[in-house]
Design an enzyme around this catalytic site. Sequence first.
Site, PDB file in Angstrom:
ATOM      1  N   ASN A   9      -0.320   3.368  -4.046  1.00  0.00           N
ATOM      2  CA  ASN A   9       0.325   2.057  -4.103  1.00  0.00           C
ATOM      3  C   ASN A   9       1.804   2.324  -3.865  1.00  0.00           C
ATOM      4  OD1 ASN A   9       1.441  -0.410  -4.684  1.00  0.00           O
ATOM      5  ND2 ASN A   9       0.900  -0.404  -6.860  1.00  0.00           N
ATOM      6  N   TRP A  10       2.229   2.061  -2.630  1.00  0.00           N
ATOM      7  CA  TRP A  10       3.617   2.387  -2.273  1.00  0.00           C
ATOM      8  C   TRP A  10       4.615   1.459  -2.978  1.00  0.00           C
ATOM      9  CZ3 TRP A  10       3.379   2.965   3.839  1.00  0.00           C
ATOM     10  CH2 TRP A  10       2.636   4.105   4.154  1.00  0.00           C
ATOM     11  N   LYS A  11       4.134   0.333  -3.481  1.00  0.00           N
ATOM     12  CA  LYS A  11       5.023  -0.675  -4.080  1.00  0.00           C
ATOM     13  C   LYS A  11       6.086  -1.079  -3.043  1.00  0.00           C
ATOM     14  CE  LYS A  11       3.805   1.131  -8.568  1.00  0.00           C
ATOM     15  NZ  LYS A  11       4.140   1.361  -9.958  1.00  0.00           N
ATOM     16  N   HIS A  96      -1.746  -6.320 -10.377  1.00  0.00           N
ATOM     17  CA  HIS A  96      -0.890  -5.220 -10.837  1.00  0.00           C
ATOM     18  C   HIS A  96       0.046  -5.725 -11.937  1.00  0.00           C
ATOM     19  CE1 HIS A  96       1.937  -1.942 -10.990  1.00  0.00           C
ATOM     20  NE2 HIS A  96       1.013  -1.207 -10.398  1.00  0.00           N
ATOM     21  N   GLU A  98       3.029  -5.180 -12.534  1.00  0.00           N
ATOM     22  CA  GLU A  98       4.356  -5.616 -12.065  1.00  0.00           C
ATOM     23  C   GLU A  98       4.299  -7.045 -11.561  1.00  0.00           C
ATOM     24  OE1 GLU A  98       4.945  -2.250  -9.485  1.00  0.00           O
ATOM     25  OE2 GLU A  98       5.078  -0.970 -11.265  1.00  0.00           O
ATOM     26  N   GLU A 168      -4.618   0.592 -15.763  1.00  0.00           N
ATOM     27  CA  GLU A 168      -3.256   1.124 -15.719  1.00  0.00           C
ATOM     28  C   GLU A 168      -2.507   0.696 -16.981  1.00  0.00           C
ATOM     29  OE1 GLU A 168      -2.022   1.895 -11.340  1.00  0.00           O
ATOM     30  OE2 GLU A 168      -1.445  -0.136 -11.869  1.00  0.00           O
ATOM     31  N   GLY A 174       5.147   4.759 -14.114  1.00  0.00           N
ATOM     32  CA  GLY A 174       6.502   5.148 -13.727  1.00  0.00           C
ATOM     33  C   GLY A 174       7.304   5.757 -14.857  1.00  0.00           C
ATOM     34  N   SER A 214       1.509   7.385 -13.930  1.00  0.00           N
ATOM     35  CA  SER A 214       2.052   8.754 -13.935  1.00  0.00           C
ATOM     36  C   SER A 214       0.981   9.801 -13.635  1.00  0.00           C
ATOM     37  CB  SER A 214       2.768   9.063 -15.254  1.00  0.00           C
ATOM     38  OG  SER A 214       3.864   8.180 -15.424  1.00  0.00           O
ATOM     39  N   GLY A 235       1.192   5.612  -7.890  1.00  0.00           N
ATOM     40  CA  GLY A 235       2.456   5.025  -7.455  1.00  0.00           C
ATOM     41  C   GLY A 235       3.376   6.091  -6.890  1.00  0.00           C
ATOM     42  N   GLY A 236       4.304   6.566  -7.707  1.00  0.00           N
ATOM     43  CA  GLY A 236       5.343   7.508  -7.270  1.00  0.00           C
ATOM     44  C   GLY A 236       4.811   8.691  -6.464  1.00  0.00           C
TER      45      GLY A 236
END
Length: 252
Positions: A9-11, A96, A98, A168, A174, A214, A235-236
């Site tokens: 998930n590049w966000k 998500h 966010e 999640e 993150g 993470s 993510g990251g």
Amino acid sequence: MREKIVAGNWKMNNTLEEGVQLAKEVNEILKKNAPKCTVILGTPFIHLADVVRTVDSKLVKVSAENCADKEKGAFTGEVSAAMVKSTGAQYVILGHSERRAYYHETDEILKEKVNLALANGLKVIFCIGEVLEQREAGKQNDVVKAQIENALFHLSADDFAKIVLAYEPVWAIGTGKTATSAQAEEIHAFIRSIVAKKYGQKVADDTTILYGGSCKASNAKELFAQPDVDGGLIGGASLKAADFYGIIEAFN
Ligand code: 13P
């Protein structure tokens, strides 16, 4: 055997050029090292069509990170499920944390998005998870149960089969603070049990449940070794091809 998946998930990261380059690198690595799981790249809308053209669809599937809760029309700036589908993307990430937190997406809105995604032939990666306060109060099971019931349990069993769940915990996203493999397994098993109660054991056994928060190469193997953890939503660590491949490799 249910499908194992590692999804990025590049966000809101990567220009078009950077995103196409990253997709190319992931594709190149997988050409040389056939993955033992389904690999999905979740990208911003603007990347979708180009990333679809860049990757080998047998090696890499493509997902949007969101879609509109309306079919079409005067909704300036929105992108519909039909538009996502027309890029060649096969999945959409919905729910998500966010989007729930910053864009006030409620269970009711998410239910509409899920319906439109499925009606347009997309598979859904549906995110659920509690915030730290809820975990500290021991309410995590109630939270994820309500999120699933409210947005998904109106679906037929056939439609539910097109849903990938992604647990999640918001406190792990993150933050560098991963859920322990025992914490992940406990709640994944609980999630599978509520799916079994609603749709029966066969559907529950076939449901892919990803862990996100993470997740990185150093902890993926242990997380994915849990019986009810079927892969990850990353993510990251999905923003660099080598890091992302380090997680995909956990299934080798
Ligand atoms: P991180 O892997 O950066 O913690 O993000 C997880 C996530 O939100 C994936 O959807």
